[in-house]
Design a protein around this motif. Structure first.
Motif, mmCIF file in Angstrom:
data_model
loop_
_atom_site.group_PDB
_atom_site.id
_atom_site.type_symbol
_atom_site.label_atom_id
_atom_site.label_comp_id
_atom_site.label_asym_id
_atom_site.label_seq_id
_atom_site.Cartn_x
_atom_site.Cartn_y
_atom_site.Cartn_z
ATOM 1 N N ASN A 199 -4.261 10.313 4.269
ATOM 2 C CA ASN A 199 -5.237 9.270 3.953
ATOM 3 C C ASN A 199 -5.203 8.145 4.979
ATOM 4 O O ASN A 199 -6.245 7.603 5.361
ATOM 5 C CB ASN A 199 -4.967 8.696 2.561
ATOM 6 N N ALA A 200 -3.993 7.796 5.430
ATOM 7 C CA ALA A 200 -3.874 6.766 6.465
ATOM 8 C C ALA A 200 -4.526 7.235 7.764
ATOM 9 O O ALA A 200 -5.173 6.450 8.468
ATOM 10 C CB ALA A 200 -2.405 6.422 6.693
ATOM 11 N N GLN A 201 -4.375 8.511 8.086
ATOM 12 C CA GLN A 201 -5.031 9.048 9.280
ATOM 13 C C GLN A 201 -6.547 8.986 9.136
ATOM 14 O O GLN A 201 -7.262 8.666 10.099
ATOM 15 C CB GLN A 201 -4.581 10.488 9.520
ATOM 16 N N THR A 229 2.461 0.733 10.885
ATOM 17 C CA THR A 229 3.648 0.416 10.088
ATOM 18 C C THR A 229 3.739 1.322 8.873
ATOM 19 O O THR A 229 4.816 1.866 8.555
ATOM 20 C CB THR A 229 3.608 -1.052 9.645
ATOM 21 N N LEU A 230 2.627 1.507 8.187
ATOM 22 C CA LEU A 230 2.620 2.378 7.008
ATOM 23 C C LEU A 230 3.025 3.800 7.378
ATOM 24 O O LEU A 230 3.896 4.402 6.728
ATOM 25 C CB LEU A 230 1.224 2.379 6.375
ATOM 26 N N ARG A 277 9.011 -1.296 -0.150
ATOM 27 C CA ARG A 277 8.567 -1.502 1.223
ATOM 28 C C ARG A 277 7.200 -0.856 1.452
ATOM 29 O O ARG A 277 6.299 -1.463 2.027
ATOM 30 C CB ARG A 277 9.618 -0.939 2.187
ATOM 31 N N LEU A 278 7.038 0.370 0.984
ATOM 32 C CA LEU A 278 5.753 1.055 1.130
ATOM 33 C C LEU A 278 4.664 0.344 0.327
ATOM 34 O O LEU A 278 3.534 0.177 0.805
ATOM 35 C CB LEU A 278 5.878 2.503 0.668
ATOM 36 N N ASP A 279 4.999 -0.061 -0.865
ATOM 37 C CA ASP A 279 4.033 -0.744 -1.717
ATOM 38 C C ASP A 279 3.589 -2.063 -1.080
ATOM 39 O O ASP A 279 2.394 -2.401 -1.087
ATOM 40 C CB ASP A 279 4.646 -1.006 -3.094
ATOM 41 N N GLY A 280 4.533 -2.801 -0.511
ATOM 42 C CA GLY A 280 4.185 -4.068 0.134
ATOM 43 C C GLY A 280 3.316 -3.866 1.362
ATOM 44 O O GLY A 280 2.338 -4.602 1.567
ATOM 45 N N THR A 281 3.648 -2.874 2.179
ATOM 46 C CA THR A 281 2.860 -2.599 3.386
ATOM 47 C C THR A 281 1.454 -2.150 3.019
ATOM 48 O O THR A 281 0.463 -2.609 3.600
ATOM 49 C CB THR A 281 3.537 -1.514 4.236
#
Length: 396
Positions: free
Chosen positions: A311-313, A343-344, A371-375
């Motif tokens: 999804n990020a891609q 970063t994600l 960390r993932l949730d914050g990013t």
């Protein structure tokens, strides 16, 4: 009843249609319609004869108008330079006999109010001369024309069209595995095929019923995961990781191949709304936050973090196509988004490590999850600026 499609329009979309995101525009309208605290606003009435009568001179710094629409139609009102080449604040829609605040912090220069009525007339007020100096003034933005999104949409259609044959090849490989009874190979080949679909996130809304058939969830189906109407990647995942024999999985993989073939044949006739593309950039990862990072969409393979990476891609592709338009209006936003996406993906890669399999979302330790949730949350806030920033300004 068919499986529920993966796509969800977020609650945020309605707010974005009314409020300016990201500070690129100087509108300080709160969601409850109240104006920011400060001196009494300058009353301005607009109608089909004049776009108000603002003062001829104003000091630099914060300027607050209270704009009333005395016409019988809706109107968009902007603070612009006299030519309309740059805008500094806006009211997207103002209804007849209603008032809304219009606020900006203006540097020394010449400005005007510009009124674009829903039935066509465009009027510009007399010039306002702003003198003096002030800090934190608006830099303004170049209003969008609807035709400017045509090129990114055309490029995105080409990206999807080029990706669909690879999706078909991956679906055929998966089907061939099941056809010869090699379910271990099918479990290996399922993920690449699924990720090939997940990278096409901005096009889901243009796939019509095919999205539900290819990647639908069992939510709302009468028999849930046992419903005979549930098909597609997630139904195949559930079958493969819950011990279904090959003769029960094969009809699902055969239908997947048929549905992808149908999508390929249908896609040239489907439209991607130009105004949808900036919105999808946000929605792809909003869905990922809800369904992938939580593991809610996991049907047994434990690969929702891989889906999140796909999804990020997909989001990266959309941002890259919109980048020239964004840079003209918010020069630093593209770099901020690129950094956030990098970063994600870096954090996801670290969570994956060198292991052969992706860790299940439920197995993440608290620090990694936070960390993932914050990013992802910060990235969503930044992506939320795109729909409004790249929304056509109705002739501003």
């Amino acid at each position: 009843m068919t499986a529920r499609a993966r796509f969800r329009r977020p609650l945020l979309a309605g707010a974005l249609a009314l409020a300016v995101a990201g500070g690129a525009v100087g509108l300080t309208l709160a969601l409850d319609g109240s104006a920011a605290a400060g001196p009494a606003p300058l009353a301005v009435t607009v109608d089909k004869h004049a776009c108000g009568a603002p003062p001829a001179r104003l000091p630099a710094g914060p300027v607050d108008f209270e704009v009333r629409d005395a016409a019988t139609t809706f109107v968009s009102v902007y603070v612009t330079d006299p030519t309309g080449a740059r805008a500094y604040a806006e009211i997207r829609w103002l209804g007849p006999n209603h008032s809304l605040p219009l606020s900006a912090s203006l540097a020394a220069g010449r400005y005007a109010l510009r009124c674009v009525f829903s039935d066509g007339p465009v009027l510009t007020s007399s010039t306002v001369a702003v003198s003096g100096s002030a800090t934190d003034t608006e830099t303004g933005y170049r209003p969008m024309n609807s035709t400017e999104l045509e090129q990114p949409v055309t490029a995105y259609r080409a990206y999807v069209a080029a990706a669909l044959p690879h999706l078909l090849d991956a679906a055929r490989t998966l089907d061939a595995d099941v056809a010869r009874g090699d379910l271990a190979a099918a479990r290996t080949d399922w993920l690449p095929a699924h990720l090939a679909y997940e990278r096409l996130g901005a096009a889901y809304n243009s796939f019509g019923d095919f999205d539900g058939d290819i990647d639908g969830r069992p939510d709302g189906l009468p028999d849930g995961v046992d419903d005979h109407g549930w098909t597609g990647f997630l139904a195949i995942e559930h079958a493969l990781w819950h011990g279904a024999p090959a003769d029960r999985v094969r009809p699902l993989t055969q239908k997947l191949v048929a549905d992808v073939n149908g999508l390929i044949a249908d896609f040239p006739s489907e439209d991607i709304d130009s105004e949808d593309l900036p919105l999808r950039a946000h929605e792809i990862l909003e869905n990922a936050l809800q369904f992938q990072l939580t593991g809610q969409e996991d049907q047994g393979s434990g690969t929702t973090l891989a889906t999140l990476d796909a999804n990020a891609q997909g989001t990266q592709e959309v941002v890259s196509l919109l980048a020239p338009l964004v840079r003209e209006r918010d020069p630093g936003l593209v770099e901020t988004l690129d950094q956030g996406l990098a970063t994600l993906r870096g954090q996801l890669a670290a969570a994956h490590g060198s292991a052969a399999d992706w860790p299940a979302a439920a197995s993440l330790d608290r620090a990694t999850r936070e960390r993932l949730d914050g990013t992802l949350g910060a990235l969503l806030e930044q992506l939320a600026a795109l729909p409004n920033l790249l929304s056509p300004r109705n002739g501003a």
